[in-house]
Scaffold this motif. Structure first.
Motif, short mmCIF file in Angstrom:
data_model
loop_
_atom_site.label_atom_id
_atom_site.label_comp_id
_atom_site.label_asym_id
_atom_site.label_seq_id
_atom_site.Cartn_x
_atom_site.Cartn_y
_atom_site.Cartn_z
N PHE A 1 -3.80 -2.16 -2.09
CA PHE A 1 -4.24 -0.89 -1.05
C PHE A 1 -3.21 -0.55 0.09
O PHE A 1 -3.09 0.51 0.25
N THR A 2 -2.87 -1.78 0.89
CA THR A 2 -1.95 -1.32 1.85
C THR A 2 -0.87 -0.81 1.58
O THR A 2 -0.24 0.24 2.08
N LEU A 3 -0.25 -1.43 0.16
CA LEU A 3 1.13 -0.92 -0.23
C LEU A 3 0.96 0.53 -0.75
O LEU A 3 1.95 1.34 -0.36
N PHE A 4 0.04 0.83 -1.52
CA PHE A 4 -0.16 2.20 -1.95
C PHE A 4 -0.35 3.36 -0.82
O PHE A 4 -0.14 4.50 -0.96
N LEU A 5 -1.02 2.80 0.20
CA LEU A 5 -1.57 3.68 1.48
C LEU A 5 0.06 3.82 2.16
O LEU A 5 0.31 4.93 2.35
N VAL A 6 0.82 3.04 2.07
CA VAL A 6 2.28 3.13 2.85
C VAL A 6 3.04 4.16 1.95
O VAL A 6 3.52 4.98 2.50
N TYR A 7 2.94 3.90 0.55
CA TYR A 7 3.69 4.77 -0.43
C TYR A 7 3.03 6.36 -0.31
O TYR A 7 4.06 7.23 -0.05
N HIS A 8 1.98 6.21 -0.02
CA HIS A 8 1.12 7.85 -0.06
C HIS A 8 1.70 8.50 1.34
O HIS A 8 2.04 9.54 1.39
N THR A 9 1.66 7.60 2.28
CA THR A 9 1.85 8.43 3.66
C THR A 9 3.61 8.76 3.88
O THR A 9 3.68 9.66 4.47
#
Length: 320
Positions: free
Chosen positions: A31-39
């Motif tokens: 979740f953290t990794l993909f949230l960073v990717y999306h941001t």
């Protein structure tokens, strides 16, 4: 798509997405990794679009197409990311039949549109290098607008065809999609009706897009290469190749991972590999494109420095 188009005779009203992994200990890190990717994807594409829009030096056909490429990548990232992020923190990862078809529609629309935009960018580079004196005549604002309209229209047409033939399928008992998104092949495996027509249409549409765009791109670069070989100036050769390098990298990544992802497989192991490859297409490519064009493009770097100096000066005047 109308309300009637989204209805069929299926007993299944919602699907369960298995997601990327069923291991609970990986949910929060992912979740953290993909949230960073999306941001980073959103900030990167919005920054590049703003830079092109606000700098008069970048108001050229090449950057007009790049602006639209960033716009497509930005929209594309919103098709899957919110639902994928929710899947990491929710107990049950479900999506309605209508929501699944909507996701599939926008997936096809933006993916097909990006193919045609990359094709238009290849033609633009051919004209710029092989017909430099006629560049602004051939690539007029009207021509560029028509090419972009054609890209979006063809993307829309392909998405409608894909979605209509998927909506026609019946889903009876199983509603578990072995994926983190509503993709064509996982849905075809669930259908309890004949999938021959849907598979045939899907193959024809994808093949048409890939072949048509690939032919134009390869022909454009073949003519560019032929023209560059004849240049006696090493400086001219370097300038031509540096102009095309970002586009070549983008095309190679997009088509490379796209074709690997959409090779039809049936085994669970192959489906898991397909999910990993899909991550590159749906999350990493929209993130990488702004950086590929920014870090390897002198004009963009100059415009960025100018904008930062202007912003710094404005802040200093505001504080004084």
């Amino acid at each position: 798509m109308t309300k009637m188009a989204m209805q069929n005779d299926s007993s299944v009203t919602e699907f369960i997405l298995t997601g990327l992994t069923d291991q609970p200990e990986l949910q929060l890190p992912l979740f953290t990794l993909f949230l960073v990717y999306h941001t980073v994807t959103v900030v990167g594409n919005l920054s590049l679009m703003s830079l092109i829009f606000l700098n008069s030096d970048l108001q050229t056909p090449m950057y007009f197409f790049l602006f639209n490429l960033s716009f497509i990548d930005l929209c594309y990232s919103f098709v899957f990311t919110p639902k994928t992020l929710m899947s990491f923190v929710s107990e049950k990862n479900t999506i309605s039949f209508r929501g699944c078809m909507t996701q599939l529609f926008f997936f096809g629309f933006f993916a097909h549109s990006e193919c045609y935009v990359l094709t238009a960018m290849a033609y633009d580079r051919y004209v710029a290098i092989c017909q430099p004196l006629l560049y602004m005549v051939i690539m007029s604002p009207r021509t560029c607008s028509l090419m972009m309209f054609g890209s979006y229209f063809m993307g829309l047409a392909g998405a409608i065809v894909h979605t209509v033939f998927m909506v026609r399928l019946n889903f009876c008992d199983s509603n578990i999609i072995n994926h983190y998104l509503c993709d064509i092949f996982p849905l075809l495996q669930l259908s309890c009706s004949s999938t021959y027509a849907s598979e045939l249409v899907s193959s024809v549409v994808v093949s048409t897009v890939v072949i048509a765009s690939s032919v134009v791109i390869l022909m454009s670069y073949a003519l560019i290469l032929f023209n560059v070989i004849q240049l006696s100036s090493g400086k001219g050769l370097y300038k031509a190749m540096s102009t095309c390098s970002s586009h070549i990298i983008t095309v190679a990544l997009f088509y490379g991972f796209g074709m690997l992802t959409h090779i039809k497989t049936s085994s669970d192991e192959s489906m898991d590999q397909g999910k990993i490859l899909s991550v590159f297409c749906t999350f990493l490519l929209p993130l990488l494109n702004p950086f590929i064009y920014s870090l390897r493009n002198k004009d963009v770097k100059v415009a960025l420095k100018r904008s930062l100096r202007r912003l710094t000066l404005t802040e200093e005047l505001g504080l004084s």
